[in-house]
Design an enzyme around this catalytic site. Sequence first.
Site, PDB file in Angstrom:
ATOM      1  N   GLU A  22      48.435 -11.733 -10.586  1.00 17.43           N
ATOM      2  CA  GLU A  22      47.534 -11.518 -11.802  1.00 17.43           C
ATOM      3  C   GLU A  22      49.179 -11.924 -12.978  1.00 17.43           C
ATOM      4  O   GLU A  22      49.562 -11.675 -14.134  1.00 17.43           O
ATOM      5  CB  GLU A  22      47.914 -10.107 -12.214  1.00 17.43           C
ATOM      6  CG  GLU A  22      46.189  -9.132 -11.830  1.00 17.43           C
ATOM      7  CD  GLU A  22      46.422  -7.932 -11.502  1.00 17.43           C
ATOM      8  OE1 GLU A  22      46.696  -6.983 -11.498  1.00 17.43           O
ATOM      9  OE2 GLU A  22      44.982  -8.195 -11.056  1.00 17.43           O
ATOM     10  N   ASP A  69      53.476 -25.826  -5.278  1.00 16.68           N
ATOM     11  CA  ASP A  69      54.227 -25.279  -4.384  1.00 16.68           C
ATOM     12  C   ASP A  69      54.894 -23.814  -4.631  1.00 16.68           C
ATOM     13  O   ASP A  69      55.586 -22.870  -3.611  1.00 16.68           O
ATOM     14  CB  ASP A  69      55.025 -26.058  -4.685  1.00 16.68           C
ATOM     15  CG  ASP A  69      54.909 -27.167  -3.475  1.00 16.68           C
ATOM     16  OD1 ASP A  69      53.860 -27.100  -2.503  1.00 16.68           O
ATOM     17  OD2 ASP A  69      54.627 -28.409  -4.497  1.00 16.68           O
ATOM     18  N   GLU A 127      56.607 -17.575  -2.821  1.00 18.58           N
ATOM     19  CA  GLU A 127      56.838 -16.576  -3.295  1.00 18.58           C
ATOM     20  C   GLU A 127      56.516 -15.708  -2.113  1.00 18.58           C
ATOM     21  O   GLU A 127      57.059 -14.914  -1.230  1.00 18.58           O
ATOM     22  CB  GLU A 127      55.673 -15.916  -3.937  1.00 18.58           C
ATOM     23  CG  GLU A 127      55.952 -16.429  -5.879  1.00 18.58           C
ATOM     24  CD  GLU A 127      55.263 -15.358  -6.822  1.00 18.58           C
ATOM     25  OE1 GLU A 127      54.507 -14.184  -6.442  1.00 18.58           O
ATOM     26  OE2 GLU A 127      54.886 -15.944  -7.543  1.00 18.58           O
TER      27      GLU A 127
END
Length: 419
Positions: free
Chosen positions: A52, A78, A83
Amino acid sequence: DGVVYTELRRPCRTMILVNPHSGRGQALQLFTGHIQAMLTEASVSYTLVITEHQNHARELVRNADLSQWDALVIMSGDGLLFEVINGLMEREDWQQAIQTPLGILPGGSGNALAASIHNYSQLPPAWNEELLLSCGFMLCKGLVGSLDLVSVHLASRQRLFSFLSLAWGFVADVDIESEKYRHVGAIRFLMGTLVRLASLRVYQGRLAYLPAKEAPKPSKKNVKATHPTSTSRCSSFPCHLIPNVSPKKSSLTNCIGMNINQNSITNSSNVITNMSPQTQSNNMTTSLVDSLLPSLDQQVPENWTVVNEEDFVLVLAIYQSHLAEDLWTVPGAMADDGLIHLFYVTAGISRPALLRLFLAMEKGSHLACSCPHLVYEKVRALRLEPISQQGMITVDGEVVEYGPIQAQVHPGMAKLICG
Ligand code: ADP
Ligand code: MG
Protein backbone atom coordinates in the site's frame (compact mmCIF):
# COMPACT_ATOMS: atom_id res chain seq x y z
CA ASP A 1 28.35 -25.93 -13.71
CA GLY A 2 29.39 -26.07 -10.08
CA VAL A 3 26.34 -24.26 -8.74
CA VAL A 4 24.76 -25.99 -5.76
CA TYR A 5 20.98 -25.89 -5.54
CA THR A 6 18.50 -27.06 -2.97
CA GLU A 7 14.80 -27.53 -3.72
CA LEU A 8 11.73 -25.81 -2.33
CA ARG A 9 9.46 -28.18 -0.44
CA ARG A 10 6.12 -29.24 -2.03
CA PRO A 11 3.49 -28.11 -1.75
CA CYS A 12 5.24 -24.81 -1.32
CA ARG A 13 3.74 -21.91 0.65
CA THR A 14 4.71 -18.62 -0.90
CA MET A 15 4.06 -15.02 0.02
CA ILE A 16 3.94 -12.96 -3.16
CA LEU A 17 4.35 -9.23 -2.60
CA VAL A 18 3.11 -7.04 -5.44
CA ASN A 19 3.83 -3.33 -5.84
CA PRO A 20 0.82 -2.22 -7.92
CA HIS A 21 2.57 1.03 -8.91
CA SER A 22 5.80 -0.54 -10.17
CA GLY A 23 6.69 -0.37 -13.84
CA ARG A 24 3.75 0.76 -15.93
CA GLY A 25 1.42 0.10 -13.02
CA GLN A 26 0.38 -3.29 -14.37
CA ALA A 27 2.14 -5.70 -12.02
CA LEU A 28 -1.10 -7.14 -10.70
CA GLN A 29 -2.59 -7.65 -14.17
CA LEU A 30 0.66 -9.27 -15.32
CA PHE A 31 0.49 -11.62 -12.35
CA THR A 32 -3.07 -12.75 -12.97
CA GLY A 33 -2.57 -12.90 -16.73
CA HIS A 34 0.71 -14.81 -16.89
CA ILE A 35 1.72 -16.35 -13.56
CA GLN A 36 -1.33 -17.39 -11.55
CA ALA A 37 -2.28 -20.47 -13.59
CA MET A 38 1.32 -21.59 -13.87
CA LEU A 39 1.75 -21.62 -10.09
CA THR A 40 -1.48 -23.50 -9.49
CA GLU A 41 -0.42 -26.18 -11.94
CA ALA A 42 2.94 -26.54 -10.18
CA SER A 43 1.34 -26.84 -6.68
CA VAL A 44 2.87 -23.59 -5.54
CA SER A 45 0.30 -22.17 -3.16
CA TYR A 46 0.57 -18.46 -2.62
CA THR A 47 -0.83 -15.57 -0.67
CA LEU A 48 -0.91 -12.36 -2.61
CA VAL A 49 -0.03 -9.21 -0.69
CA ILE A 50 -0.54 -5.89 -2.45
CA THR A 51 1.74 -3.23 -0.98
CA GLU A 52 0.00 0.00 0.00
CA HIS A 53 2.95 2.32 0.44
CA GLN A 54 6.70 2.47 0.33
CA ASN A 55 8.31 0.33 3.08
CA HIS A 56 5.08 -1.64 3.56
CA ALA A 57 6.84 -4.83 2.41
CA ARG A 58 9.81 -4.05 4.62
CA GLU A 59 7.61 -3.70 7.72
CA LEU A 60 5.58 -6.80 6.87
CA VAL A 61 8.64 -8.98 6.43
CA ARG A 62 10.29 -7.57 9.55
CA ASN A 63 7.35 -8.77 11.66
CA ALA A 64 6.15 -11.83 9.74
CA ASP A 65 5.98 -15.34 11.22
CA LEU A 66 8.45 -16.85 8.78
CA SER A 67 7.65 -20.42 9.83
CA GLN A 68 4.47 -19.95 7.75
CA TRP A 69 6.38 -19.41 4.50
CA ASP A 70 8.67 -21.46 2.31
CA ALA A 71 9.51 -18.53 0.06
CA LEU A 72 9.07 -14.77 -0.20
CA VAL A 73 8.53 -13.64 -3.77
CA ILE A 74 8.22 -10.11 -5.06
CA MET A 75 6.41 -9.09 -8.23
CA SER A 76 7.77 -5.61 -8.88
CA GLY A 77 11.08 -3.99 -9.76
CA ASP A 78 14.27 -4.36 -7.76
CA GLY A 79 13.15 -1.73 -5.23
CA LEU A 80 10.66 -4.05 -3.56
CA LEU A 81 13.24 -6.83 -3.10
CA PHE A 82 15.53 -4.24 -1.51
CA GLU A 83 12.77 -3.62 1.03
CA VAL A 84 12.30 -7.35 1.71
CA ILE A 85 16.01 -8.04 2.21
CA ASN A 86 16.42 -5.10 4.56
CA GLY A 87 13.29 -6.10 6.47
CA LEU A 88 14.76 -9.59 6.96
CA MET A 89 18.12 -8.23 8.08
CA GLU A 90 16.45 -5.91 10.60
CA ARG A 91 14.97 -8.85 12.50
CA GLU A 92 16.50 -10.19 15.69
CA ASP A 93 16.53 -13.64 14.09
CA TRP A 94 18.14 -12.31 10.89
CA GLN A 95 20.50 -15.28 10.71
CA GLN A 96 17.60 -17.67 10.13
CA ALA A 97 15.36 -15.10 8.43
CA ILE A 98 17.83 -14.36 5.65
CA GLN A 99 17.86 -18.08 4.81
CA THR A 100 14.26 -17.78 3.55
CA PRO A 101 14.31 -18.44 -0.21
CA LEU A 102 13.62 -15.23 -2.15
CA GLY A 103 12.08 -15.08 -5.60
CA ILE A 104 11.58 -12.34 -8.14
CA LEU A 105 8.97 -11.87 -10.86
CA PRO A 106 9.70 -8.85 -13.03
CA GLY A 107 6.88 -6.34 -12.77
CA GLY A 108 8.83 -3.10 -12.52
CA SER A 109 10.68 -0.88 -14.92
CA GLY A 110 14.05 -1.80 -13.39
CA ASN A 111 14.15 -5.61 -13.42
CA ALA A 112 17.88 -6.11 -13.06
CA LEU A 113 17.82 -9.18 -10.82
CA ALA A 114 15.16 -10.89 -12.95
CA ALA A 115 17.26 -10.30 -16.08
CA SER A 116 20.33 -11.56 -14.20
CA ILE A 117 18.82 -14.85 -12.97
CA HIS A 118 17.47 -15.47 -16.47
CA ASN A 119 20.99 -14.91 -17.76
CA TYR A 120 22.57 -17.20 -15.12
CA SER A 121 20.43 -20.06 -16.35
CA GLN A 122 22.16 -19.62 -19.72
CA LEU A 123 19.00 -18.92 -21.67
CA PRO A 124 19.05 -16.53 -24.63
CA PRO A 125 18.10 -12.95 -23.64
CA ALA A 126 14.42 -12.25 -22.93
CA TRP A 127 12.46 -9.09 -22.25
CA ASN A 128 9.10 -8.04 -20.90
CA GLU A 129 6.48 -10.84 -20.78
CA GLU A 130 8.98 -13.40 -21.98
CA LEU A 131 11.27 -12.58 -19.06
CA LEU A 132 8.29 -12.75 -16.71
CA LEU A 133 7.37 -16.22 -17.99
CA SER A 134 10.95 -17.40 -17.59
CA CYS A 135 11.04 -16.20 -13.95
CA GLY A 136 7.61 -17.73 -13.31
CA PHE A 137 8.92 -21.04 -14.63
CA MET A 138 11.94 -20.84 -12.30
CA LEU A 139 9.59 -20.30 -9.38
CA CYS A 140 7.66 -23.44 -10.40
CA LYS A 141 10.88 -25.45 -10.69
CA GLY A 142 11.82 -24.26 -7.21
CA LEU A 143 15.60 -24.58 -7.33
CA VAL A 144 17.30 -22.45 -4.69
CA GLY A 145 20.85 -21.12 -4.93
CA SER A 146 22.85 -18.60 -2.93
CA LEU A 147 22.89 -14.83 -3.28
CA ASP A 148 25.68 -12.50 -2.19
CA LEU A 149 24.67 -9.50 -0.12
CA VAL A 150 26.66 -6.32 0.23
CA SER A 151 26.66 -4.48 3.54
CA VAL A 152 26.61 -0.71 2.98
CA HIS A 153 27.53 1.94 5.53
CA LEU A 154 26.47 5.57 5.23
CA ALA A 155 27.96 8.61 6.98
CA SER A 156 24.97 8.81 9.36
CA ARG A 157 25.96 5.30 10.58
CA GLN A 158 22.91 3.84 8.88
CA ARG A 159 23.56 0.38 7.48
CA LEU A 160 21.82 -1.19 4.50
CA PHE A 161 21.96 -4.51 2.70
CA SER A 162 22.18 -4.50 -1.05
CA PHE A 163 21.89 -7.28 -3.64
CA LEU A 164 22.40 -5.35 -6.85
CA SER A 165 24.35 -2.12 -7.08
CA LEU A 166 25.82 1.01 -5.60
CA ALA A 167 25.99 3.90 -8.03
CA TRP A 168 27.22 7.48 -8.06
CA GLY A 169 27.30 10.01 -10.88
CA PHE A 170 25.89 9.30 -14.31
CA VAL A 171 24.22 5.95 -13.55
CA ALA A 172 22.58 7.12 -10.32
CA ASP A 173 21.35 10.32 -11.99
CA VAL A 174 19.86 8.41 -14.92
CA ASP A 175 18.18 5.90 -12.63
CA ILE A 176 16.48 8.55 -10.53
CA GLU A 177 15.78 11.15 -13.23
CA SER A 178 14.24 8.50 -15.47
CA GLU A 179 11.67 7.50 -12.83
CA LYS A 180 9.38 10.10 -14.33
CA TYR A 181 9.35 8.01 -17.52
CA ARG A 182 8.41 4.84 -15.59
CA HIS A 183 5.23 4.47 -17.67
CA VAL A 184 7.30 3.60 -20.76
CA GLY A 185 8.83 0.58 -18.98
CA ALA A 186 12.42 -0.56 -19.26
CA ILE A 187 13.19 1.83 -22.10
CA ARG A 188 13.16 4.62 -19.50
CA PHE A 189 16.90 4.02 -18.93
CA LEU A 190 17.77 4.67 -22.59
CA MET A 191 15.67 7.84 -22.54
CA GLY A 192 17.31 8.92 -19.28
CA THR A 193 20.76 8.19 -20.71
CA LEU A 194 20.13 10.40 -23.74
CA VAL A 195 18.82 13.24 -21.58
CA ARG A 196 21.75 12.98 -19.14
CA LEU A 197 24.29 12.88 -21.98
CA ALA A 198 23.10 16.31 -23.02
CA SER A 199 24.01 17.67 -19.60
CA LEU A 200 27.01 15.45 -18.93
CA ARG A 201 28.90 16.45 -15.80
CA VAL A 202 31.97 15.50 -13.82
CA TYR A 203 31.82 14.41 -10.19
CA GLN A 204 34.76 14.89 -7.84
CA GLY A 205 35.46 12.29 -5.23
CA ARG A 206 37.86 9.76 -3.78
CA LEU A 207 37.57 6.06 -4.45
CA ALA A 208 39.41 3.19 -2.78
CA TYR A 209 38.86 -0.55 -2.83
CA LEU A 210 40.11 -3.92 -1.63
CA PRO A 211 41.00 -5.90 -4.75
CA ALA A 212 39.61 -9.42 -4.91
CA LYS A 213 43.10 -10.61 -5.73
CA GLU A 214 45.80 -8.51 -4.23
CA ALA A 215 47.96 -7.18 -7.02
CA PRO A 216 51.65 -8.04 -6.54
CA LYS A 217 52.79 -4.67 -7.88
CA PRO A 218 51.13 -1.27 -8.05
CA SER A 219 49.78 -0.71 -11.53
CA LYS A 220 50.23 2.47 -13.54
CA LYS A 221 46.67 3.58 -13.07
CA ASN A 222 46.28 2.80 -9.40
CA VAL A 223 48.82 3.39 -6.71
CA LYS A 224 48.88 1.08 -3.70
CA ALA A 225 47.78 2.86 -0.58
CA THR A 226 51.16 2.73 1.13
CA HIS A 227 53.29 3.62 -1.89
CA PRO A 228 55.76 6.13 -0.46
CA THR A 229 56.08 8.10 -3.69
CA SER A 230 52.39 8.01 -4.47
CA THR A 231 51.51 10.65 -7.03
CA SER A 232 47.92 10.48 -5.90
CA ARG A 233 46.28 13.88 -5.73
CA CYS A 234 44.12 12.75 -2.89
CA SER A 235 46.77 13.40 -0.28
CA SER A 236 44.17 14.03 2.38
CA PHE A 237 42.60 10.66 1.73
CA PRO A 238 43.42 8.27 4.53
CA CYS A 239 45.93 5.87 3.11
CA HIS A 240 48.24 4.38 5.69
CA LEU A 241 48.13 1.22 7.66
CA ILE A 242 45.87 1.29 10.66
CA PRO A 243 48.03 -0.02 13.54
CA ASN A 244 45.43 -2.37 14.95
CA VAL A 245 44.46 -4.00 11.67
CA SER A 246 47.03 -6.62 10.90
CA PRO A 247 47.45 -7.31 7.17
CA LYS A 248 47.12 -11.01 7.92
CA LYS A 249 43.65 -10.57 9.38
CA SER A 250 42.24 -9.01 6.25
CA SER A 251 44.19 -11.16 3.80
CA LEU A 252 42.39 -12.92 1.00
CA THR A 253 42.85 -16.42 2.44
CA ASN A 254 41.39 -15.25 5.69
CA CYS A 255 38.30 -13.77 4.15
CA ILE A 256 37.68 -16.79 1.95
CA GLY A 257 37.95 -19.04 5.03
CA MET A 258 35.54 -16.82 6.85
CA ASN A 259 33.06 -16.89 4.03
CA ILE A 260 33.01 -20.64 3.76
CA ASN A 261 32.33 -20.88 7.49
CA GLN A 262 29.59 -18.36 7.26
CA ASN A 263 27.23 -20.65 5.41
CA SER A 264 27.69 -23.71 7.53
CA ILE A 265 28.35 -22.46 11.05
CA THR A 266 25.63 -20.43 12.70
CA ASN A 267 27.78 -18.39 15.01
CA SER A 268 30.78 -17.88 12.75
CA SER A 269 33.66 -15.56 13.46
CA ASN A 270 32.14 -12.59 11.71
CA VAL A 271 29.05 -12.57 13.86
CA ILE A 272 29.22 -10.62 17.09
CA THR A 273 27.07 -11.57 20.02
CA ASN A 274 26.05 -8.70 22.25
CA MET A 275 24.49 -9.71 25.49
CA SER A 276 22.99 -6.90 27.47
CA PRO A 277 22.44 -7.62 31.19
CA GLN A 278 18.66 -7.55 30.80
CA THR A 279 18.56 -10.03 27.95
CA GLN A 280 21.45 -12.27 28.91
CA SER A 281 19.34 -15.16 30.12
CA ASN A 282 17.08 -15.77 27.16
CA ASN A 283 17.62 -13.31 24.36
CA MET A 284 20.82 -12.73 22.45
CA THR A 285 21.04 -9.98 19.89
CA THR A 286 23.64 -10.49 17.25
CA SER A 287 24.88 -8.37 14.40
CA LEU A 288 26.85 -9.17 11.30
CA VAL A 289 30.38 -7.78 11.43
CA ASP A 290 31.99 -6.22 8.38
CA SER A 291 35.49 -7.46 9.04
CA LEU A 292 36.94 -5.83 5.92
CA LEU A 293 35.79 -2.30 6.80
CA PRO A 294 37.37 0.14 9.21
CA SER A 295 35.00 2.80 10.47
CA LEU A 296 34.27 5.54 7.93
CA ASP A 297 36.36 8.13 9.79
CA GLN A 298 39.40 5.86 9.80
CA GLN A 299 41.88 5.42 6.99
CA VAL A 300 41.53 2.50 4.61
CA PRO A 301 43.87 -0.44 5.35
CA GLU A 302 47.21 -0.66 3.53
CA ASN A 303 46.14 -3.58 1.36
CA TRP A 304 43.50 -1.38 -0.29
CA THR A 305 44.07 0.41 -3.59
CA VAL A 306 43.47 4.15 -3.69
CA VAL A 307 42.41 5.38 -7.12
CA ASN A 308 44.57 8.24 -8.43
CA GLU A 309 41.81 9.98 -10.31
CA GLU A 310 39.38 12.24 -8.51
CA ASP A 311 37.31 13.33 -11.50
CA PHE A 312 34.66 10.81 -12.45
CA VAL A 313 31.71 10.57 -14.78
CA LEU A 314 30.42 7.54 -12.92
CA VAL A 315 31.25 4.97 -10.29
CA LEU A 316 29.23 1.75 -10.36
CA ALA A 317 29.64 -1.22 -8.03
CA ILE A 318 27.44 -4.08 -9.27
CA TYR A 319 27.11 -7.66 -8.03
CA GLN A 320 24.72 -9.16 -10.61
CA SER A 321 25.15 -9.52 -14.37
CA HIS A 322 22.49 -7.00 -15.37
CA LEU A 323 21.90 -3.40 -14.34
CA ALA A 324 18.60 -3.40 -16.25
CA GLU A 325 16.83 -5.75 -18.64
CA ASP A 326 18.94 -4.52 -21.54
CA LEU A 327 22.14 -3.57 -19.72
CA TRP A 328 24.39 -6.62 -19.50
CA THR A 329 27.01 -4.92 -17.36
CA VAL A 330 29.00 -7.92 -16.04
CA PRO A 331 29.00 -10.83 -18.52
CA GLY A 332 30.85 -13.14 -16.11
CA ALA A 333 28.95 -12.36 -12.91
CA MET A 334 27.15 -14.97 -10.82
CA ALA A 335 24.66 -14.45 -7.99
CA ASP A 336 27.13 -15.88 -5.49
CA ASP A 337 30.58 -15.20 -6.99
CA GLY A 338 31.55 -13.33 -3.82
CA LEU A 339 32.58 -10.32 -5.88
CA ILE A 340 31.74 -6.67 -6.19
CA HIS A 341 32.32 -5.73 -9.83
CA LEU A 342 33.59 -2.17 -9.68
CA PHE A 343 33.40 0.03 -12.77
CA TYR A 344 34.36 3.64 -13.06
CA VAL A 345 34.53 6.08 -15.92
CA THR A 346 36.96 8.95 -15.56
CA ALA A 347 36.40 12.51 -16.75
CA GLY A 348 37.42 13.40 -20.28
CA ILE A 349 35.29 10.76 -22.01
CA SER A 350 33.38 12.22 -24.94
CA ARG A 351 29.61 12.04 -25.19
CA PRO A 352 29.71 9.73 -28.22
CA ALA A 353 32.19 7.42 -26.45
CA LEU A 354 29.97 7.22 -23.37
CA LEU A 355 26.90 6.54 -25.48
CA ARG A 356 28.84 3.82 -27.33
CA LEU A 357 29.62 2.15 -23.99
CA PHE A 358 25.97 2.05 -22.97
CA LEU A 359 24.83 0.82 -26.37
CA ALA A 360 27.52 -1.88 -26.35
CA MET A 361 26.34 -2.93 -22.88
CA GLU A 362 23.15 -4.29 -24.39
CA LYS A 363 25.29 -7.13 -25.78
CA GLY A 364 27.73 -7.10 -22.90
CA SER A 365 30.52 -5.96 -25.22
CA HIS A 366 31.40 -2.61 -23.60
CA LEU A 367 34.71 -3.90 -22.20
CA ALA A 368 35.75 -4.80 -25.75
CA CYS A 369 35.39 -1.10 -26.69
CA SER A 370 38.86 -0.59 -25.11
CA CYS A 371 37.74 2.77 -23.84
CA PRO A 372 40.68 4.26 -21.89
CA HIS A 373 38.26 6.03 -19.54
CA LEU A 374 36.54 2.84 -18.44
CA VAL A 375 38.13 0.87 -15.58
CA TYR A 376 36.88 -2.49 -14.29
CA GLU A 377 38.11 -4.14 -11.08
CA LYS A 378 36.87 -7.11 -9.09
CA VAL A 379 36.82 -6.13 -5.42
CA ARG A 380 35.58 -7.27 -2.01
CA ALA A 381 35.10 -3.88 -0.41
CA LEU A 382 35.15 -0.24 -1.43
CA ARG A 383 34.87 3.29 -0.12
CA LEU A 384 33.64 6.35 -1.97
CA GLU A 385 33.98 9.89 -0.61
CA PRO A 386 32.27 12.45 -2.83
CA ILE A 387 33.88 15.88 -2.90
CA SER A 388 31.31 17.50 -5.21
CA GLN A 389 28.70 19.17 -3.03
CA GLN A 390 25.79 17.92 -5.07
CA GLY A 391 25.04 14.54 -6.49
CA MET A 392 23.11 11.36 -6.14
CA ILE A 393 24.04 7.98 -4.70
CA THR A 394 21.77 4.98 -5.20
CA VAL A 395 21.79 1.54 -3.62
CA ASP A 396 19.80 -1.04 -5.62
CA GLY A 397 18.29 1.88 -7.54
CA GLU A 398 17.03 3.62 -4.38
CA VAL A 399 18.39 7.03 -3.39
CA VAL A 400 20.43 7.02 -0.20
CA GLU A 401 21.98 9.84 1.80
CA TYR A 402 24.66 11.68 -0.18
CA GLY A 403 28.11 11.54 1.40
CA PRO A 404 30.90 9.12 2.25
CA ILE A 405 29.84 5.51 1.78
CA GLN A 406 31.57 2.15 2.08
CA ALA A 407 30.61 -1.44 1.47
CA GLN A 408 31.78 -5.03 1.67
CA VAL A 409 30.48 -8.25 0.19
CA HIS A 410 29.15 -11.18 2.24
CA PRO A 411 29.20 -14.18 -0.10
CA GLY A 412 26.10 -16.34 -0.25
CA MET A 413 24.29 -14.61 2.65
CA ALA A 414 20.80 -14.98 1.15
CA LYS A 415 18.94 -17.69 -0.77
CA LEU A 416 17.58 -17.06 -4.23
CA ILE A 417 15.13 -19.02 -6.39
CA CYS A 418 16.96 -19.35 -9.71
CA GLY A 419 18.29 -21.89 -12.16
P1 ADP B 1 10.25 0.06 -10.47
O1 ADP B 1 11.20 -0.87 -11.12
O2 ADP B 1 9.10 0.36 -11.36
O3 ADP B 1 10.95 1.28 -9.97
P2 ADP B 1 10.24 -0.90 -7.74
O4 ADP B 1 9.90 -2.25 -7.23
O5 ADP B 1 11.69 -0.57 -7.77
O6 ADP B 1 9.62 -0.70 -9.20
O7 ADP B 1 9.44 0.13 -6.84
C1 ADP B 1 9.63 1.51 -6.92
C2 ADP B 1 9.53 2.13 -5.54
O8 ADP B 1 8.22 2.02 -5.03
C3 ADP B 1 10.44 1.49 -4.51
O9 ADP B 1 11.09 2.52 -3.81
C4 ADP B 1 9.47 0.76 -3.59
O10 ADP B 1 9.99 0.71 -2.27
C5 ADP B 1 8.27 1.63 -3.65
N1 ADP B 1 6.96 1.00 -3.33
C6 ADP B 1 6.68 -0.29 -3.04
N2 ADP B 1 5.34 -0.47 -2.88
C7 ADP B 1 4.77 0.75 -3.06
C8 ADP B 1 3.41 1.24 -3.04
N3 ADP B 1 2.40 0.42 -2.79
N4 ADP B 1 3.20 2.54 -3.30
C9 ADP B 1 4.24 3.35 -3.57
N5 ADP B 1 5.53 2.97 -3.61
C10 ADP B 1 5.79 1.68 -3.36
MG1 MG C 1 13.24 0.59 -8.83
